[in-house]
Scaffold this active site. Structure first.
Site, PDB file in Angstrom:
ATOM      1  CG  ASP A 167      -2.148  -0.865   1.034  1.00 14.09           C
ATOM      2  OD1 ASP A 167      -2.468  -1.196  -0.125  1.00 14.09           O
ATOM      3  OD2 ASP A 167      -2.779  -1.231   2.042  1.00 14.09           O
ATOM      4  NE  ARG A 213      -1.201   1.872   4.174  1.00 20.24           N
ATOM      5  CZ  ARG A 213      -1.769   2.920   3.551  1.00 20.24           C
ATOM      6  NH1 ARG A 213      -3.062   3.154   3.710  1.00 20.24           N
ATOM      7  NH2 ARG A 213      -1.043   3.721   2.791  1.00 20.24           N
ATOM      8  NE  ARG A 258      -8.205   2.432   7.933  1.00 20.31           N
ATOM      9  CZ  ARG A 258      -7.607   2.254   6.763  1.00 20.31           C
ATOM     10  NH1 ARG A 258      -6.612   3.040   6.414  1.00 20.31           N
ATOM     11  NH2 ARG A 258      -8.001   1.300   5.945  1.00 20.31           N
ATOM     12  CG  HIS A 289      -8.365   7.426   4.724  1.00 25.08           C
ATOM     13  ND1 HIS A 289      -7.426   6.744   3.980  1.00 25.08           N
ATOM     14  CD2 HIS A 289      -7.926   7.357   6.014  1.00 25.08           C
ATOM     15  CE1 HIS A 289      -6.475   6.277   4.781  1.00 25.08           C
ATOM     16  NE2 HIS A 289      -6.759   6.639   6.010  1.00 25.08           N
ATOM     17  CB  CYS A 333      -5.365   7.019  -2.341  1.00 27.08           C
ATOM     18  SG  CYS A 333      -6.915   6.957  -1.426  1.00 27.08           S
TER      19      CYS A 333
END
Length: 273
Positions: A70, A95, A140, A169, A266
């Site tokens: 990612d 991540r 998040r 997000h 993103c």
């Protein structure tokens, strides 16, 4: 007649999707049995970079790290305002090593990097809107990080609560059209709590409102330079609405990245000097 919009040259940081894959599921778009066409993903990503450069923007690239599928989602790595870098602390343990990789790039480029104490996923949940900083929470980034980021930048920070896990997000449900004194946004109201919707209506009475279909097509995971809006091709209604407001939609297909819950924004970290 829609007003004429003026673009501003931007500097973007991206990461080639050399190791992109869906190896775990940390949002509703991800499924561990999903097969990714890496060649297609790399081609789509390269087209995004070409589009940015064709419109006069500078694009820097960080070296991808094996085992971090990612890392292509550069937006989550930091928020950069006035040359100051507020780093990241990812919610998902898979991540967390990305923070170090991006921090290394920023330091090598001459920036100091602040490490947040609370979970914070960079421009994924922190949207710079000129006079205010919009800060998402709910899935998040933790609300405590909103306080940290306000103290760090000295910019009024407005907390917004996300309520639909598909829009995990802030940058999946809202993006900034202009970040000057008269900043404006586009957003999908149903992604937010009732109180947050009221706040957005108060702050941005002239906002462009997206439909459910626009939002599901990742139309709100877009990047604007003040005139050109780099947008998912399937967000047709939103593109039409933006054109009516004087913006120029630039369709860029990043559909392969939607398998991981990502899109244009993103993949794009803005470096504001």
């Amino acid at each position: 007649m829609p007003m004429s919009r003026v673009p501003r040259s931007r500097r973007f940081l991206v990461c080639e999707p050399r190791h992109f894959a869906v190896q775990y599921a940390i949002n509703p778009w991800m499924h561990e049995d999903t097969q990714v066409d890496v060649d297609l993903a790399r081609g789509q990503w390269a087209e995004l970079v070409r589009a940015y450069r064709a419109h006069g923007h500078t694009v820097d690239s960080v070296e991808p790290v094996a085992g971090l599928p990612d890392m292509v989602f550069a937006a989550n790595s930091a928020l950069v305002v006035a040359g100051r870098v507020f780093g990241s602390l990812f919610h998902a343990p898979q991540r967390r090593p990305e923070s170090t990789a991006y921090e290394t790039w920023f330091k090598n480029a001459g920036f100091d990097v602040y490490r947040p104490e609370a979970v914070c996923e960079g421009e994924g949940d922190l949207v710079f809107a000129g006079r205010v900083l919009l800060a998402g929470t709910g899935f998040r980034t933790e609300r405590a990080a909103h306080h940290e980021v306000q103290e760090f930048f000295g910019v009024p920070t407005v907390s917004l609560t996300l309520v639909d896990p598909r829009f995990y997000h802030l940058d999946t449900a809202l993006f900034v059209l202009d970040d000057g004194p008269e900043a404006n946004i586009a957003y999908y109201p149903e992604a937010f709590s009732a109180g947050s919707r009221e706040v957005l209506r108060l702050l941005f009475p002239d906002a462009v409102i997206a439909t459910h279909d626009d939002a599901m097509a990742f139309g709100l995971n877009s990047v604007s330079d003040g005139r050109h809006v780099f947008i998912a091709p399937r967000a047709e209604a939103l593109a039409g609405e933006l054109a009516r407001h004087g913006y120029v939609p630039v369709p860029v297909d990043l559909s392969e990245f939607q398998k991981a819950g990502g899109g244009i924004k993103c993949c794009t970290q803005e470096i504001r000097s």
